[in-house]
Enzyme design. Structure first.
Site, PDB file in Angstrom:
ATOM      1  N   HIS A 106       0.888  -1.172   0.000  1.00  0.00           N
ATOM      2  CA  HIS A 106       0.000   0.000   0.000  1.00  0.00           C
ATOM      3  C   HIS A 106       0.926   1.223   0.000  1.00  0.00           C
ATOM      4  CE1 HIS A 106      -3.248   2.700   0.711  1.00  0.00           C
ATOM      5  NE2 HIS A 106      -3.157   2.754   2.025  1.00  0.00           N
ATOM      6  N   GLY A 132      -5.498 -10.957   2.646  1.00  0.00           N
ATOM      7  CA  GLY A 132      -4.416 -11.938   2.654  1.00  0.00           C
ATOM      8  C   GLY A 132      -4.864 -13.390   2.607  1.00  0.00           C
TER       9      GLY A 132
END
Ligand code: NDP
Ligand code: MG
Ligand code: MG
Length: 331
Positions: A106, A132
């Site tokens: 990110h 995830g």
């Protein structure tokens, strides 16, 4: 947008590298397991605690962050965004060497200047577009979750190949990899989660639930109608856009959708979305969230508790308890 697939990426571009995945939470675990299954050399950097035990159980060599960074030449930073600045300054920066590669999933800390790596290293983003556990599950099923890549610094001249190799290692090129910039990824990601995916969605569901309950309808009915059914509708939109969803619902539902939807999300909502986007673009949101963390998150803590105490949450637990499909899910 530039798109990349399986044949555009070579795992060999990471062949001589040792990858330190820092953090073993949602993304850390998913990415590290996939990279290892792809035959890459992966170690984990952590502090002592739950994640450390989990990573050891999964068969990884685990080190403190400084040692892991020192032993590796590719460092993927997957601790929470609001802690990355501190972890970077204390344990990562002193152990980064010329020609190393620093990676993120990110762009927050690079885009808002919380982490400023030296000009002698590559700075890359590989950001899976999914949580995830999905990065892991889809990979074990033979597929991949799509990802974004971005290059902030290309000190070695090989940043793009390294980004693509990493994306291949986590399975993303089996789906598609799109190239973006740190700025675009950060701003669109924050906007999406605030205005639509998380903030907008929960506020919409909550408003519908409250309206029905205040109108005297049974909370269980309200829950089934405005929350439970959401997933069924979203699955159709996800598969085939608004058109597929509208083809599947009744004509009555479709007429109500077309004529009433824009009244719910009217001019006021558009204005609010523009303000929210501006606060992301001018850094106000980032400053607010970083300062909130520095004073131990009073607003976050209070709002989180209020959210947990909502009636829709207790009714939801009861209603889900009646449905076998939810029995084996956590919470
Ligand atoms: P999590 O909160 O799930 O995991 C954080 C990990 O960092 C844990 O293993 C935690 O270990 C460890 N950690 C926390 N503090 C430290 C520290 N001081 N030193 C060492 N390790 C530490 O994070 P996410 O996986 O959600 O997020 C990681 C990154 O991935 C972020 O940049 C996020 O924006 C990005 N991302 C996340 C997505 C998601 O689905 N969650 C999707 C796409 C991108 P411990 O058990 O010790 O606390
Ligand atoms: Mg996000
Ligand atoms: Mg209905």
């Amino acid at each position: 947008m530039q798109k990349y697939y399986e044949s555009d990426a070579k795992l060999g571009d990471l062949g001589n590298c040792r990858i330190a995945v820092i953090g073993y939470g949602s993304q850390g675990r998913g990415q590290a397991l996939n990279l290892r299954d792809s035959g890459l050399d992966v170690i984990i950097g952590l502090r002592p605690g739950k994640s450390w035990e989990k990573a050891s159980e999964d068969g990884f060599e685990v080190f403190d962050v400084a040692t892991a960074v020192d032993m590796a030449n590719v460092v993927m930073i997957l601790v929470p965004d609001e802690l990355q600045g501190d972890v970077y300054r204390a344990q990562i920066m002193p152990n980064i060497k010329e020609g190393d590669c620093v990676m993120f999933s990110h762009g927050f800390n690079i885009h808002y200047g919380q982490i400023v790596p030296p000009p002698t290293v590559d700075v890359i983003m590989v950001a899976p577009k999914g949580p995830g556990h999905m990065v892991r599950r889809v990979f074990t099923e033979g597929g991949g979750v799509p990802a974004l890549i971005a290059i902030h610094q290309d000190a070695t001249g090989k940043a793009r190949q390294i980004a693509l190799a990493y994306a291949k290692g986590i399975g993303a090129t089996r789906a598609v990899v799109l190239e973006t910039t740190f700025q675009e990824e950060t701003e669109t990601d924050l906007f999406g989660e605030q205005a639509v995916l998380c903030g907008g969605m929960t506020a919409l569901i909550q408003a519908g639930f409250e309206t029905l309950v205040d109108g005297g309808y049974a909370p269980e009915m309200a829950y089934l109608e405005v929350l439970h059914e959401c997933k069924l509708i979203i699955d159709l939109i996800h598969e085939g856009g608004f058109t597929k969803m509208r083809d599947s619902i009744s004509n009555t539902a479709e007429y109500g959708d077309l004529t009433r939807g824009p009244r719910v999300i009217g001019p006021e909502a558009y204005e609010a979305m523009e303000e929210i986007l501006t606060e992301i673009q001018n850094g106000e949101f980032a400053r607010e969230w970083l300062l909130e963390n520095q004073i131990n998150r009073p607003v976050f803590t209070a709002l989180k508790r209020q959210g947990e105490e909502l009636m829709i949450e207790s009714v939801g637990r009861e209603v889900r308890g009646l449905m076998p499909q939810f029995r084996n899910l956590s919470k």
